[in-house]
Write a protein that holds these residues in place. Structure first.
Motif, PDB file in Angstrom:
ATOM      1  N   THR A  82      34.534  37.588  41.574  1.00 53.30           N
ATOM      2  CA  THR A  82      33.504  38.147  40.692  1.00 53.30           C
ATOM      3  C   THR A  82      32.329  37.186  40.538  1.00 53.30           C
ATOM      4  O   THR A  82      31.165  37.590  40.651  1.00 53.30           O
ATOM      5  CB  THR A  82      34.101  38.458  39.316  1.00 53.30           C
ATOM      6  OG1 THR A  82      35.223  39.336  39.465  1.00 53.30           O
ATOM      7  CG2 THR A  82      33.077  39.111  38.409  1.00 53.30           C
ATOM      8  N   VAL A  83      32.626  35.919  40.288  1.00 54.40           N
ATOM      9  CA  VAL A  83      31.565  34.923  40.086  1.00 54.40           C
ATOM     10  C   VAL A  83      30.740  34.741  41.360  1.00 54.40           C
ATOM     11  O   VAL A  83      29.497  34.721  41.327  1.00 54.40           O
ATOM     12  CB  VAL A  83      32.165  33.585  39.624  1.00 54.40           C
ATOM     13  CG1 VAL A  83      31.097  32.494  39.595  1.00 54.40           C
ATOM     14  CG2 VAL A  83      32.794  33.729  38.237  1.00 54.40           C
ATOM     15  N   LEU A  84      31.413  34.609  42.503  1.00 58.27           N
ATOM     16  CA  LEU A  84      30.691  34.435  43.763  1.00 58.27           C
ATOM     17  C   LEU A  84      29.850  35.663  44.102  1.00 58.27           C
ATOM     18  O   LEU A  84      28.691  35.533  44.524  1.00 58.27           O
ATOM     19  CB  LEU A  84      31.691  34.157  44.896  1.00 58.27           C
ATOM     20  CG  LEU A  84      32.349  32.781  44.902  1.00 58.27           C
ATOM     21  CD1 LEU A  84      33.423  32.703  45.980  1.00 58.27           C
ATOM     22  CD2 LEU A  84      31.316  31.686  45.114  1.00 58.27           C
ATOM     23  N   PRO A 223      21.746  45.467  31.575  1.00 56.94           N
ATOM     24  CA  PRO A 223      22.366  46.159  32.721  1.00 56.94           C
ATOM     25  C   PRO A 223      23.046  45.205  33.687  1.00 56.94           C
ATOM     26  O   PRO A 223      23.998  45.586  34.380  1.00 56.94           O
ATOM     27  CB  PRO A 223      21.191  46.878  33.388  1.00 56.94           C
ATOM     28  CG  PRO A 223      19.983  46.142  32.949  1.00 56.94           C
ATOM     29  CD  PRO A 223      20.277  45.625  31.589  1.00 56.94           C
ATOM     30  N   LEU A 224      22.593  43.945  33.729  1.00 50.41           N
ATOM     31  CA  LEU A 224      23.230  42.969  34.597  1.00 50.41           C
ATOM     32  C   LEU A 224      24.639  42.652  34.104  1.00 50.41           C
ATOM     33  O   LEU A 224      25.566  42.471  34.904  1.00 50.41           O
ATOM     34  CB  LEU A 224      22.391  41.689  34.655  1.00 50.41           C
ATOM     35  CG  LEU A 224      22.571  40.805  35.899  1.00 50.41           C
ATOM     36  CD1 LEU A 224      22.183  41.569  37.152  1.00 50.41           C
ATOM     37  CD2 LEU A 224      21.738  39.543  35.770  1.00 50.41           C
ATOM     38  N   VAL A 229      30.702  43.710  34.915  1.00 51.96           N
ATOM     39  CA  VAL A 229      31.941  44.441  34.609  1.00 51.96           C
ATOM     40  C   VAL A 229      32.326  45.339  35.776  1.00 51.96           C
ATOM     41  O   VAL A 229      33.500  45.404  36.169  1.00 51.96           O
ATOM     42  CB  VAL A 229      31.771  45.254  33.316  1.00 51.96           C
ATOM     43  CG1 VAL A 229      32.987  46.148  33.078  1.00 51.96           C
ATOM     44  CG2 VAL A 229      31.573  44.329  32.122  1.00 51.96           C
ATOM     45  N   ASN A 230      31.346  46.021  36.350  1.00 55.79           N
ATOM     46  CA  ASN A 230      31.628  46.889  37.495  1.00 55.79           C
ATOM     47  C   ASN A 230      32.138  46.086  38.684  1.00 55.79           C
ATOM     48  O   ASN A 230      33.049  46.531  39.405  1.00 55.79           O
ATOM     49  CB  ASN A 230      30.374  47.667  37.892  1.00 55.79           C
ATOM     50  CG  ASN A 230      29.999  48.729  36.881  1.00 55.79           C
ATOM     51  OD1 ASN A 230      30.852  49.236  36.158  1.00 55.79           O
ATOM     52  ND2 ASN A 230      28.733  49.062  36.807  1.00 55.79           N
ATOM     53  N   THR A 231      31.562  44.914  38.906  1.00 51.07           N
ATOM     54  CA  THR A 231      32.003  44.068  40.017  1.00 51.07           C
ATOM     55  C   THR A 231      33.415  43.564  39.781  1.00 51.07           C
ATOM     56  O   THR A 231      34.230  43.505  40.715  1.00 51.07           O
ATOM     57  CB  THR A 231      31.041  42.891  40.198  1.00 51.07           C
ATOM     58  OG1 THR A 231      29.710  43.376  40.407  1.00 51.07           O
ATOM     59  CG2 THR A 231      31.437  42.027  41.390  1.00 51.07           C
ATOM     60  N   LEU A 232      33.720  43.181  38.544  1.00 50.23           N
ATOM     61  CA  LEU A 232      35.075  42.735  38.218  1.00 50.23           C
ATOM     62  C   LEU A 232      36.088  43.834  38.512  1.00 50.23           C
ATOM     63  O   LEU A 232      37.145  43.583  39.109  1.00 50.23           O
ATOM     64  CB  LEU A 232      35.148  42.311  36.754  1.00 50.23           C
ATOM     65  CG  LEU A 232      36.546  41.954  36.230  1.00 50.23           C
ATOM     66  CD1 LEU A 232      37.081  40.720  36.924  1.00 50.23           C
ATOM     67  CD2 LEU A 232      36.520  41.748  34.720  1.00 50.23           C
ATOM     68  N   LYS A 233      35.782  45.050  38.104  1.00 55.03           N
ATOM     69  CA  LYS A 233      36.696  46.157  38.363  1.00 55.03           C
ATOM     70  C   LYS A 233      36.750  46.497  39.852  1.00 55.03           C
ATOM     71  O   LYS A 233      37.794  46.913  40.360  1.00 55.03           O
ATOM     72  CB  LYS A 233      36.272  47.386  37.554  1.00 55.03           C
ATOM     73  CG  LYS A 233      36.408  47.198  36.050  1.00 55.03           C
ATOM     74  CD  LYS A 233      36.175  48.504  35.308  1.00 55.03           C
ATOM     75  CE  LYS A 233      34.777  49.027  35.508  1.00 55.03           C
ATOM     76  NZ  LYS A 233      34.537  50.275  34.731  1.00 55.03           N
ATOM     77  N   ALA A 234      35.628  46.309  40.542  1.00 48.72           N
ATOM     78  CA  ALA A 234      35.588  46.627  41.972  1.00 48.72           C
ATOM     79  C   ALA A 234      36.442  45.671  42.789  1.00 48.72           C
ATOM     80  O   ALA A 234      36.834  46.009  43.915  1.00 48.72           O
ATOM     81  CB  ALA A 234      34.140  46.592  42.475  1.00 48.72           C
ATOM     82  N   THR A 235      36.742  44.480  42.247  1.00 46.86           N
ATOM     83  CA  THR A 235      37.602  43.553  42.983  1.00 46.86           C
ATOM     84  C   THR A 235      38.983  44.147  43.220  1.00 46.86           C
ATOM     85  O   THR A 235      39.698  43.713  44.140  1.00 46.86           O
ATOM     86  CB  THR A 235      37.755  42.224  42.220  1.00 46.86           C
ATOM     87  OG1 THR A 235      38.287  42.483  40.903  1.00 46.86           O
ATOM     88  CG2 THR A 235      36.427  41.508  42.088  1.00 46.86           C
ATOM     89  N   ALA A 236      39.383  45.118  42.410  1.00 46.04           N
ATOM     90  CA  ALA A 236      40.685  45.764  42.622  1.00 46.04           C
ATOM     91  C   ALA A 236      40.721  46.494  43.963  1.00 46.04           C
ATOM     92  O   ALA A 236      41.805  46.686  44.538  1.00 46.04           O
ATOM     93  CB  ALA A 236      40.978  46.737  41.477  1.00 46.04           C
TER      94      ALA A 236
END
Length: 292
Positions: A82-84, A223-224, A229-236
């Motif tokens: 997520t961070v990267l 929005p950023l 949050v969307n990216t964190l969930k997308a890691t799944a």
């Protein structure tokens, strides 16, 4: 001489009248709102009670694996991804946003095509594609084109690990979405700021860095934060290429102990905890930015 009946009312009398009028006002009762609130609370309590007493969910297994070493390592990989993805994606998104606002039609077209392409492809498809890139790109060769001079050569299988492939897929999609967020923030800054900066002798880069971007942050940050949050969930989704994330580890454990629902609950709780912590941090970041 003025009679007592015709004498103007004193300030004290006026205040008493206003107080009496305020006491007469009866607040409107919202029976529908109260009924809906009671229904929502009862529904949540019912769902919670049903889950906690469900004989087919082994909550002791959830507690056992919640702080399991493998689960925590998977959580660490998820946070790294997520961070990267956000850090690299934000830099790329800023470049794309500037290209979209450029007067050069070539740069504008390239940035627009990039955003259109990576926003249009489903992320799971892109992750599978990037994860299998080694099937048709066998080597990475850096050298002088159309000659035999090679400076660096390495096998794609050695470079493109599941973690690297996952980060690349997340960056490509996140940068496309964040570029529109950054572009919207830049467009929100009054054009007079550019003219004032030019009058002060600032060039384009200095204007963007010291004048435009600081003002655009107020529009960009909310929005950023949602995109993070969307990216964190997308890691799944990287579990489809065994990216080593939280969900991948949870699924691998469930394949051994056959506790599929319990391991999904463990992963879900961790996702919710991380998002809750980020939401608190985002609140303070937005408030600090608004004060400037």
């Amino acid at each position: 001489m003025t009679s007592p009946e015709l004498a103007p009312p004193s300030d004290q009398t006026e205040r008493r009248r206003e107080t009496a009028d305020e006491e007469i006002v009866v607040p409107l009762r919202h029976y529908g709102r109260t009924t809906l609130a009671v229904f929502a609370v009862l529904l949540l309590l019912g769902i919670g009670y049903g889950l906690s007493t469900n004989p087919y969910i082994a909550w002791d297994v959830v507690g056992q694996y919640f702080v399991n070493g493998s689960i925590l390592r998977g959580l660490g990989v998820t946070l790294q991804m997520t961070v990267l993805a956000m850090a690299i994606g934000l830099v790329l998104a800023t470049v794309l946003a500037i290209m979209r606002l450029s007067e050069s039609r070539v740069l504008n077209a390239i940035a627009s095509a990039y955003v259109f392409f990576f926003r249009g492809i489903p992320m799971i498809v892109l992750l599978i594609f990037v994860g299998n890139l080694g099937l048709f790109v066998k080597e990475i060769v850096i050298g002088i084109p159309f000659t035999d001079i090679v400076f660096y050569q390495v096998s794609m299988q050695k470079v493109l690990t599941p973690f690297i492939a996952s980060v690349i897929g997340l960056v490509l999609v996140a940068s496309a979405y964040m570029s529109e967020i950054v572009r919207g923030g830049l467009l929100a800054v009054n054009r007079g700021q550019y003219q004032a900066s030019k009058a002060l002798g600032l060039n384009g880069g200095q204007t963007l860095r010291f004048v435009v971007l600081p003002q655009a942050l107020r529009v960009i940050i909310p929005p950023l934060g949602n995109e993070l949050v969307n990216t964190l969930k997308a890691t799944a989704l990287v579990s489809v290429i065994a990216g080593g994330d939280l969900l991948t580890i949870a699924q691998s454990i469930s394949g051994v102990n056959y506790k599929v629902i319990e391991m999904l609950i463990v992963a879900s709780i961790w996702y919710l905890l991380v998002i809750a912590l980020w939401s608190i941090a985002q609140y303070f970041i937005e408030r600090k930015t608004a004060e400037r």
